[in-house]
Design a protein around this motif. Structure first.
Motif, PDB file in Angstrom:
ATOM      1  N   PRO A 107       9.263 -19.752  12.170  1.00 34.99           N
ATOM      2  CA  PRO A 107       8.699 -18.636  12.628  1.00 34.99           C
ATOM      3  C   PRO A 107       7.205 -18.126  12.580  1.00 34.99           C
ATOM      4  O   PRO A 107       6.800 -17.440  13.097  1.00 34.99           O
ATOM      5  N   TYR A 108       6.256 -19.007  11.847  1.00 36.53           N
ATOM      6  CA  TYR A 108       4.859 -18.679  11.793  1.00 36.53           C
ATOM      7  C   TYR A 108       4.167 -19.633  12.568  1.00 36.53           C
ATOM      8  O   TYR A 108       3.066 -19.421  12.488  1.00 36.53           O
ATOM      9  N   LEU A 109       4.763 -20.570  13.252  1.00 37.35           N
ATOM     10  CA  LEU A 109       4.121 -21.436  14.252  1.00 37.35           C
ATOM     11  C   LEU A 109       4.022 -20.825  15.599  1.00 37.35           C
ATOM     12  O   LEU A 109       5.379 -20.320  15.976  1.00 37.35           O
ATOM     13  N   THR A 110       3.280 -21.353  16.518  1.00 37.68           N
ATOM     14  CA  THR A 110       3.168 -20.903  17.829  1.00 37.68           C
ATOM     15  C   THR A 110       2.969 -22.081  18.748  1.00 37.68           C
ATOM     16  O   THR A 110       2.512 -23.220  18.066  1.00 37.68           O
ATOM     17  N   GLY A 111       3.025 -22.044  20.027  1.00 37.55           N
ATOM     18  CA  GLY A 111       2.795 -23.461  20.869  1.00 37.55           C
ATOM     19  C   GLY A 111       4.087 -24.110  21.383  1.00 37.55           C
ATOM     20  O   GLY A 111       3.878 -24.383  22.585  1.00 37.55           O
ATOM     21  N   ASN A 114      11.921 -17.850  -2.729  1.00 38.77           N
ATOM     22  CA  ASN A 114      12.215 -17.480  -1.029  1.00 38.77           C
ATOM     23  C   ASN A 114      10.894 -17.709  -0.601  1.00 38.77           C
ATOM     24  O   ASN A 114       9.680 -17.722  -0.886  1.00 38.77           O
ATOM     25  N   PHE A 115      10.992 -18.378   0.456  1.00 40.31           N
ATOM     26  CA  PHE A 115       9.761 -19.258   1.344  1.00 40.31           C
ATOM     27  C   PHE A 115       8.865 -17.949   1.949  1.00 40.31           C
ATOM     28  O   PHE A 115       7.846 -18.266   1.892  1.00 40.31           O
ATOM     29  N   ASP A 116       9.719 -17.052   2.629  1.00 40.28           N
ATOM     30  CA  ASP A 116       8.960 -15.955   3.133  1.00 40.28           C
ATOM     31  C   ASP A 116       7.958 -15.367   1.878  1.00 40.28           C
ATOM     32  O   ASP A 116       6.794 -14.905   2.268  1.00 40.28           O
ATOM     33  N   ASP A 117       8.453 -15.132   0.850  1.00 42.86           N
ATOM     34  CA  ASP A 117       7.735 -14.519  -0.303  1.00 42.86           C
ATOM     35  C   ASP A 117       6.479 -15.734  -0.652  1.00 42.86           C
ATOM     36  O   ASP A 117       5.532 -15.085  -0.940  1.00 42.86           O
ATOM     37  N   PHE A 118       6.909 -16.830  -0.660  1.00 44.84           N
ATOM     38  CA  PHE A 118       5.875 -17.866  -0.846  1.00 44.84           C
ATOM     39  C   PHE A 118       4.737 -17.833   0.148  1.00 44.84           C
ATOM     40  O   PHE A 118       3.547 -17.828  -0.353  1.00 44.84           O
ATOM     41  N   MET A 119       5.042 -17.569   1.265  1.00 44.22           N
ATOM     42  CA  MET A 119       3.958 -17.537   2.363  1.00 44.22           C
ATOM     43  C   MET A 119       3.241 -16.108   2.088  1.00 44.22           C
ATOM     44  O   MET A 119       2.204 -16.102   2.710  1.00 44.22           O
ATOM     45  N   GLY A 120       3.969 -15.128   1.966  1.00 41.57           N
ATOM     46  CA  GLY A 120       3.176 -13.661   1.798  1.00 41.57           C
ATOM     47  C   GLY A 120       2.216 -13.938   0.534  1.00 41.57           C
ATOM     48  O   GLY A 120       1.314 -13.351   0.515  1.00 41.57           O
ATOM     49  N   LEU A 121       2.683 -14.637  -0.584  1.00 42.27           N
ATOM     50  CA  LEU A 121       1.762 -14.834  -1.824  1.00 42.27           C
ATOM     51  C   LEU A 121       0.772 -15.513  -1.478  1.00 42.27           C
ATOM     52  O   LEU A 121      -0.709 -15.350  -1.794  1.00 42.27           O
ATOM     53  N   LEU A 122       0.700 -16.591  -0.442  1.00 37.83           N
ATOM     54  CA  LEU A 122      -0.500 -17.338  -0.162  1.00 37.83           C
ATOM     55  C   LEU A 122      -1.411 -16.460   0.700  1.00 37.83           C
ATOM     56  O   LEU A 122      -2.864 -16.568   0.731  1.00 37.83           O
ATOM     57  N   ALA A 123      -1.036 -15.812   1.488  1.00 41.56           N
ATOM     58  CA  ALA A 123      -1.722 -14.747   2.260  1.00 41.56           C
ATOM     59  C   ALA A 123      -2.500 -13.628   1.474  1.00 41.56           C
ATOM     60  O   ALA A 123      -3.355 -12.898   1.922  1.00 41.56           O
ATOM     61  N   SER A 124      -2.032 -13.364   0.272  1.00 45.09           N
ATOM     62  CA  SER A 124      -2.425 -12.174  -0.580  1.00 45.09           C
ATOM     63  C   SER A 124      -3.366 -12.578  -1.508  1.00 45.09           C
ATOM     64  O   SER A 124      -4.427 -11.758  -1.766  1.00 45.09           O
ATOM     65  N   VAL A 125      -3.853 -13.996  -1.765  1.00 41.86           N
ATOM     66  CA  VAL A 125      -4.699 -14.466  -2.685  1.00 41.86           C
ATOM     67  C   VAL A 125      -6.060 -14.751  -1.728  1.00 41.86           C
ATOM     68  O   VAL A 125      -5.992 -14.890  -0.529  1.00 41.86           O
TER      69      VAL A 125
END
Length: 281
Positions: free
Chosen positions: A46-50, A229-240
Motif C-alpha cells: 500500500p505504500y508503493l506506487t507504479g 504491527n507493520f503500519d505502526d512500524f512504518m509510522g514510527l520510521l516516518a516520525s523520527v
C-alpha cells in the motif's frame, strides 16, 4: 501490454525492483503491471506506487506447492511479458515464468535445462560490482550503469506521533547474523555518537529483552518502542528524524522516505546493497 514482474525475498528486495517497475512504465506507456511478491512483503504494497495490481504468493511450508497454487490461479492471465525481477539465475523462477505461459519470458540465466524455456535470456555476470537496483534495471536496459533519481522508490508515510527534535531510531532487531552486535557494544557506540539526541530503541516483541538491556546501559535520553504491527512500524520510521541501524530492509525504507541514516554493514556487500541516498552514511 500486460507485464508481470516476479520478485520474492525481503523488503529490500521488493524496493530494489521498484525502479524496474517505473522503467517499464516509461518504455511501455499504458502497460498494465502485475507484481508477484511474497506474503511477508504484502504489508509494504500500500505504500508503493507504479504498479497496477499485486498477486501475493501465499506462504507455505512447501515452497513449490505455494508456487503451483499461485500458477493455477493465474494460468489464464495471458501476459505479454513476464520478467524475473531477481538479477541472478533462479531455477524456480524460470519454471514459474514458464508456468505463467506468457508470450515472452525474460530472466537472468546460467547454463541449465530450466533456462531453455526463457526466450529472452540475459547472461549472468557475477563479477560486475553493480548495485542491486542497477542490476534490476539492466534486465530491461543493459546500457544502464546507475539509477536515475526519477526511478528511485519513494514512500510517503504519515507520522505515528510527534517526537522532540533530533530523535534517532535505533533498530535492535536484525536477522542477519553477520550484522548483529552485542547490547554492550551497541550501548557504548550510542553513548559516544548520539550525545544530545533522543533515542528510540525499536524492536520486534521477541527482542524486547535485548532492547531493555541496551536501555539500562545508555546514558542518553531514550525509550523502548516495540512494534508488532507493520503500519505502526512504518509510522514510527516516518516520525523520527534519522536512524542508526545495521544493514537490512530499514535502510532502504529510510532512503525511500528521504531521511538521514547511519548504517553499519556486516557481511552484506556495500557496493550492491547500500541505500541509494545522499543522506545515508
Amino acid at each position: 501490454m500486460k507485464i508481470a514482474i516476479v520478485r520474492r525475498n525481503g523488503l529490500g528486495d521488493l524496493l530494489a525492483v521498484m525502479p524496474l517497475v517505473a522503467l517499464c512504465k516509461e518504455k511501455y506507456p499504458g502497460c498494465h503491471i502485475t507484481l508477484f511478491v511474497d506474503q511477508r512483503n504484502a504489508p509494504l504494497l500500500p505504500y508503493l506506487t507504479g504498479f497496477d495490481e499485486a498477486v501475493i504468493i501465499v506462504h507455505s511450508k512447501n515452497k513449490y506447492m505455494s508456487l503451483l497454487k499461485t500458477l493455477w490461479r493465474n494460468r489464464e492471465r495471458s501476459f505479454d511479458l513476464v520478467v524475473s525481477g531477481r538479477p541472478a539465475p533462479m531455477r524456480w523462477v524460470n519454471l514459474f515464468l514458464t508456468g505463467l505461459r506468457a508470450k515472452k519470458r525474460r530472466a537472468v540465466i546460467s547454463p541449465s535445462w530450466d533456462a531453455q524455456q526463457i526466450d529472452e535470456p540475459l547472461k549472468y555476470d557475477d563479477k560486475a560490482q553493480r548495485h542491486q537496483m542497477v542490476k534490476c534495471l539492466r534486465i530491461l536496459d543493459e546500457n544502464i550503469e546507475e539509477v536515475p533519481s526519477r526511478l528511485l522508490p519513494k514512500l510517503n508515510v504519515k507520522k505515528m506521533c510527534q517526537f522532540p527534535p533530533k530523535t534517532v531510531l535505533v533498530s535492535v532487531t536484525n536477522t542477519r547474523v553477520g550484522s548483529q552486535l552485542e547490547p554492550e557494544t551497541i550501548a557504548a557506540l550510542l553513548n559516544k555518537t548520539l550525545v544530545g539526541n533522543q533515542v528510540i530503541l525499536n524492536c520486534e516483541p521477541k527482542d524486547l529483552a535485548k532492547a531493555q538491556k541496551i536501555r539500562e546501559l545508555l546514558t542518553i535520553n531514550n525509550q523502548v518502542i516495540p512494534t508488532e504491527n507493520f503500519d505502526d512500524f512504518m509510522g514510527l520510521l516516518a516520525s523520527v528524524d534519522a536512524s542508526w541501524t545495521g544493514d537490512g530492509g530499514i535502510m532502504h525504507l529510510m532512503a525511500a522516505m528521504d531521511k538521514p541514516q547511519l548504517v553499519l554493514f556486516g557481511r552484506t556487500p556495500l557496493w550492491e546493497w547500500a541505500p541509494l541516498s545522499e543522506k545515508a552514511i
